[in-house]
Design a protein around this motif. Structure first.
Motif: not given
Length: 150
Positions: A67-93
């Motif tokens: 999927k990343l190979k098919t997107i343009d530079e603008e979407k890639f920079s948008l995806i790079s800035t998205v805050e992802l949930k850390d599964p390990m942190t959620i497990l500890l919580v």
């Protein structure tokens, strides 16, 4: 007259030689630049996957890469800035505060969070189940967030 024609032919021959060489240099340059840009894109994609693979389900990493190979530079920079949930942190919580439903609130599952809060994790049963399933749910949440942006 013969000498004049000979000089013109020689001049044209030299001019054609330079034009051909300029064409070849541009062709080779464009070919290598194109490969270099592709390499940089591939390198950027590999770096993104390497740094964020813990946030996504393992079985969907190759799909993400495609999927990343098919997107343009603008979407890639948008995806790079998205805050992802850390599964390990959620497990500890979940381990320490799962009985209060805070882990479910963190992944956006408000209904189950309220249920766990009011019933003390359904007397601990949902809390124990979440210890084993909350990481997978967090990774699926991250994957769905990624897919909504692509």
């Amino acid at each position: 007259m013969y000498i004049f024609v000979k000089k013109i032919v020689k001049t044209l021959d030299i001019a054609l030689f330079f034009v051909y060489n300029i064409y070849m240099v541009n062709y080779i340059f464009a070919k290598y630049i194109k490969n270099w840009v592709f390499y940089m894109d591939q390198q950027k994609i590999d770096m993104y996957i390497m740094t964020n693979q813990k946030y996504f389900p393992e079985e969907k990493i190759m799909y993400l890469k495609d999927k990343l190979k098919t997107i343009d530079e603008e979407k890639f920079s948008l995806i790079s800035t998205v805050e992802l949930k850390d599964p390990m942190t959620i497990l500890l919580v979940s381990i320490f505060l799962g009985g209060l439903g805070i882990d479910r609130f963190m992944i956006g599952d408000t209904g189950m969070g309220i249920l766990k809060l009011l019933t003390a994790g359904c007397c601990g049963i949902l809390t124990i189940i979440d210890w084993f399933t909350i990481q997978k749910k967090a990774k699926e949440l991250n994957f769905n967030k990624f897919m909504s942006l692509v």
